[in-house]
Design a protein around this motif. Structure first.
Motif, mmCIF file in Angstrom:
data_model
loop_
_atom_site.group_PDB
_atom_site.id
_atom_site.type_symbol
_atom_site.label_atom_id
_atom_site.label_comp_id
_atom_site.label_asym_id
_atom_site.label_seq_id
_atom_site.Cartn_x
_atom_site.Cartn_y
_atom_site.Cartn_z
ATOM 1 N N ILE A 25 0.833 -1.207 0.000
ATOM 2 C CA ILE A 25 0.000 0.000 0.000
ATOM 3 C C ILE A 25 0.867 1.256 0.000
ATOM 4 O O ILE A 25 0.546 2.239 -0.663
ATOM 5 N N ASP A 26 1.989 1.190 0.683
ATOM 6 C CA ASP A 26 2.902 2.344 0.700
ATOM 7 C C ASP A 26 3.438 2.637 -0.690
ATOM 8 O O ASP A 26 3.516 3.783 -1.114
ATOM 9 N N GLU A 27 3.803 1.551 -1.400
ATOM 10 C CA GLU A 27 4.314 1.718 -2.767
ATOM 11 C C GLU A 27 3.237 2.292 -3.685
ATOM 12 O O GLU A 27 3.506 3.131 -4.526
ATOM 13 N N MET A 28 1.995 1.823 -3.455
ATOM 14 C CA MET A 28 0.875 2.323 -4.265
ATOM 15 C C MET A 28 0.703 3.818 -4.049
ATOM 16 O O MET A 28 0.510 4.576 -4.996
ATOM 17 N N ASN A 29 0.776 4.226 -2.782
ATOM 18 C CA ASN A 29 0.584 5.642 -2.471
ATOM 19 C C ASN A 29 1.733 6.501 -2.969
ATOM 20 O O ASN A 29 1.555 7.679 -3.239
ATOM 21 N N ALA A 30 2.926 5.855 -3.087
ATOM 22 C CA ALA A 30 4.087 6.606 -3.549
ATOM 23 C C ALA A 30 3.886 7.085 -4.989
ATOM 24 O O ALA A 30 4.235 8.199 -5.331
ATOM 25 N N GLU A 31 3.321 6.191 -5.837
ATOM 26 C CA GLU A 31 3.008 6.644 -7.191
ATOM 27 C C GLU A 31 1.567 7.134 -7.177
ATOM 28 O O GLU A 31 0.640 6.353 -7.121
ATOM 29 N N VAL A 32 1.413 8.452 -7.217
ATOM 30 C CA VAL A 32 0.074 9.021 -7.061
ATOM 31 C C VAL A 32 -0.779 8.717 -8.284
ATOM 32 O O VAL A 32 -0.408 9.021 -9.407
ATOM 33 N N HIS A 33 -1.921 8.068 -8.062
ATOM 34 C CA HIS A 33 -2.810 7.731 -9.174
ATOM 35 C C HIS A 33 -4.054 8.597 -9.174
ATOM 36 O O HIS A 33 -4.786 8.613 -10.140
ATOM 37 N N MET A 34 -4.307 9.277 -8.027
ATOM 38 C CA MET A 34 -5.513 10.108 -7.950
ATOM 39 C C MET A 34 -5.118 11.518 -7.529
ATOM 40 O O MET A 34 -4.530 11.714 -6.466
ATOM 41 N N ASP A 35 -5.443 12.487 -8.369
ATOM 42 C CA ASP A 35 -5.088 13.870 -8.065
ATOM 43 C C ASP A 35 -6.014 14.431 -6.994
ATOM 44 O O ASP A 35 -7.156 14.010 -6.863
ATOM 45 N N MET A 36 -5.504 15.413 -6.236
ATOM 46 C CA MET A 36 -6.338 16.074 -5.239
ATOM 47 C C MET A 36 -7.209 17.111 -5.936
ATOM 48 O O MET A 36 -6.934 17.510 -7.077
ATOM 49 N N ILE A 37 -8.271 17.532 -5.250
ATOM 50 C CA ILE A 37 -9.105 18.609 -5.796
ATOM 51 C C ILE A 37 -9.108 19.771 -4.812
ATOM 52 O O ILE A 37 -8.804 19.601 -3.630
ATOM 53 N N HIS A 38 -9.444 20.959 -5.317
ATOM 54 C CA HIS A 38 -9.392 22.159 -4.476
ATOM 55 C C HIS A 38 -10.764 22.802 -4.331
ATOM 56 O O HIS A 38 -11.671 22.539 -5.108
ATOM 57 N N PHE A 39 -10.874 23.627 -3.297
ATOM 58 C CA PHE A 39 -12.169 24.228 -2.947
ATOM 59 C C PHE A 39 -12.067 25.740 -2.835
ATOM 60 O O PHE A 39 -10.982 26.290 -2.645
ATOM 61 N N ASP A 40 -13.245 26.391 -2.896
ATOM 62 C CA ASP A 40 -13.313 27.833 -2.667
ATOM 63 C C ASP A 40 -13.232 28.114 -1.169
ATOM 64 O O ASP A 40 -13.535 27.251 -0.342
#
Lengths: 429, 192
Positions: B75-90
């Motif tokens: 799971i750590d290796e999976m998280n290391a390569e980011v597959h899902m981008d974050m989103i931003h808010f107002d």
């Protein structure tokens, strides 16, 4: 001879006049509350040739003087006044002398060597006008507990005036000084800062139980932000809620209940009330808006809280069962973190105006609002001292976030911490 | 004659002895052969199993190219390569902005591809809100992000939400740029 005596008398009258005048000034400046009681605190008498005991005496005197000066209940006479009268003889006190320099109370401290411990301290309080001995305390202690002895003595003096003792109270807070947000506690004056938790996770929003023995706080474990009750003296930890985001604990002053926020249902922050041991959890707010920051009234019958049910975060009050909700903050578009004063008549809260957070005090009797701090910073998380005369809060006034205390009338701003960032203070009752 | 009969009897005795001995010898061997035969049979059975096992990897090899290779990672290796981008808010808000929708759609597509992956959505806020309100707001941001993913067909059982309030900013500066970066929902893989 007679002329000399007249001259002395004249001098004394003049001094008395000056003192009276200065006292009147103080009375005027303290708009709220009673005038401070003038207390004489001459240097403690050391009944030992040991320089160590003499040093203990100096330190004790300094700490007690600091406490009483901070109290706003007592007003210490300036040291210079003591030179106008005969030196203190504990076996034969000339009360007329002390009266002449406007003392109402006289604290006589005597230090001597102790056979079992490092020192023996005896503190005696006299009423100057009647020349009566009010009470005395004797402490036998090790050097390491010197600050505690001083605070205990100062608390005893508070108690004789019916005040809640504050000098042995403790403040719990969050600090990242060691690299990670951990629980710390310290004395009311910022001394004895002690780390309580040792982990790699975020610890957050601590609150003392009513008796001040345990601490409820949020701990981020894995994918959950659970609420726990921790006993720092025994090192034990009890779980209240371990799933979802749970935070902002507040114990009722009668010691029976614990209010807190949880997002366990529908991912929305709602207020819950449990027994003070964390059992029998009941939800008391029901709506789609954010409800947060519960704070008990001193009689434990009502809870002040923040809600954005009206569109913006505002302060509301409800009964402890969740009924009879009414809004108490008006004007402004962002209010949070209410704290109910131990006297019951005031609520302090944070208000955001043009990205600046300042502290405001709402008087529930008069419905008047006082702006307590005037800054260009973010002053947050206010909490009253046990006697309601002081407020601790966090502020980024000097760049990093540090803890400060301020008096109820906006005087005596004092910084307590300096290392790392320090926030979310809670003052034990 | 007597001699003959004695000789013949002796011969008979010897013969019968030999025969009886031979019989015993003959009787003893049969069990062993039966056992080996029984043993041999499972060996014969095992051999095809081995053959099947040999066949399976051959079938697996093409599957390993995508999901299987990824799922073999920790799971750590999976998280290391980011597959899902974050989103931003107002500022002060938790609704999903139009610019966040394509990001979430891409994230949902990825989650559909790796149907067993479980994620944690963390809601974060900027420093311009109070600690308590921000913690509630962060939860709202995580929840609205989750709701959007669920509306795109991702099972709610695969998503957990958590609020960090303003305690973990990614940009420590105090300007509009930093605040915008810090008002976010970010994804973390917590199970496969």
């Amino acid at each position: 001879m007679k002329i000399k005596r007249y001259a002395i008398c004249l001098c004394l009258v003049m001094f008395a006049g000056i003192i009276l005048y200065s006292q009147q000034e103080v009375v005027i400046s303290i708009k709220d509350g009673m005038p401070a009681i003038p207390l004489a605190l001459p240097e403690f008498i050391t009944q030992s040739p040991s320089p160590e005991i003499r040093a203990f005496g100096k330190e004790l005197h300094q700490i007690i003087a600091g406490d009483l000066d901070y109290s706003r209940v007592f007003q210490l006479l300036p040291k210079s006044y003591y030179s106008y009268i005969r030196p203190l003889n504990p076996k034969n006190i000339f009360f007329k002398d002390w009266q002449s320099i406007q003392a109402t109370l006289l604290l006589v401290g005597i230090l001597s060597e102790s056979e079992q411990k490092d020192f023996l301290f005896e503190g005696k309080i006299y009423d100057v006008k009647s020349g009566r001995f009010i009470f005395g305390k004797r402490y036998q202690s090790a050097k390491s507990l010197l600050r505690l002895v001083a605070h205990k003595m100062a608390d005893e003096i508070m108690k004789i005036y019916g005040e809640r003792p504050i000098f042995t109270s403790k403040i719990v807070f969050i600090s990242d000084r060691d690299g990670n947000d951990e629980l710390y506690m310290m004395d009311y004056d910022g001394h004895n800062q002690t780390r309580l938790t040792f982990n790699k996770i975020i610890d957050y929003m601590p609150a003392w139980t009513t008796e001040g023995e345990k601490i409820a706080y949020t701990s981020y474990r894995g994918t959950e932000a659970g609420l726990y009750i921790y006993n720092p003296y025994e090192g034990t930890r009890k779980e209240v809620m371990s799933t979802g985001t749970n935070y902002a604990p507040s114990f009722s002053p009668d010691g029976k209940k614990l209010a807190f926020c949880s997002t366990i249902e529908e991912g929305n922050s709602e207020i819950y009330v449990a027994n003070s041991d964390g059992t029998d959890i009941r939800r008391i707010t029901f709506n789609n808006a954010i409800d947060t920051s519960p704070a008990w009234s001193p009689n434990s019958r009502e809870i002040a809280f923040t809600s954005d049910r009206g569109g913006t975060p505002q302060i509301y009050i409800m009964d402890a069962e969740g009924s009879n909700v009414r809004r108490v903050s008006f004007g402004g578009s962002y209010h949070d973190a209410p704290a109910w004063s131990p006297t019951g008549d005031r609520i302090i809260y944070v208000s955001r105006v043009d990205q600046i957070f300042d502290l405001y005090v709402l008087n529930l009797r008069t419905n008047k609002i006082i702006k307590l701090t005037e800054s260009t910073a973010r002053n947050e998380s206010p909490c009253w001292s046990p006697d309601g005369r002081h407020i601790i809060f966090s502020s980024n006034l000097n760049g990093t976030i540090q803890l400060y205390t301020i008096d109820y009338d906006g005087r005596n701003l004092k910084r307590l911490t300096s290392r790392g960032n320090n926030k979310l203070p809670d003052w034990s009752r | 004659m007597k001699k003959l009969t004695i000789y013949s009897l002796a011969f008979l005795l010897v013969f019968s002895f030999i025969v009886s001995c031979k019989k015993k010898v003959e009787e003893a061997p049969p069990p062993p052969p039966i056992e080996p035969v029984e043993q041999e049979e499972p060996v014969v059975e095992e051999q095809p199993v081995v053959e099947v096992v040999e066949e399976e990897p051959v079938v697996e090899e093409p599957e390993l190219t995508e999901e299987e290779i990824f799922l073999q990672k920790s799971i750590d290796e999976m998280n290391a390569e980011v597959h899902m981008d974050m989103i931003h808010f107002d500022f002060d808000k938790y609704f999903i902005r139009d610019d966040a929708k394509p990001v979430l759609e891409a994230n949902a597509e990825w989650l559909n591809k790796f149907g067993t992956i479980k994620v944690l959505i963390e809601g974060h806020c900027d420093e311009r809100g109070t600690e308590e309100y921000n913690l509630a707001l962060g939860e709202k941001r995580a929840k609205s992000t989750m709701d959007y993913l669920v509306s795109l067909g991702i099972s709610a059982d695969r998503i957990k939400i958590l609020s960090k309030g303003k305690s973990e900013p990614i940009d420590l500066e105090h300007n509009e740029d930093a605040w915008q970066k810090n008002r976010r929902s970010q994804f973390k893989i917590i199970g496969k």
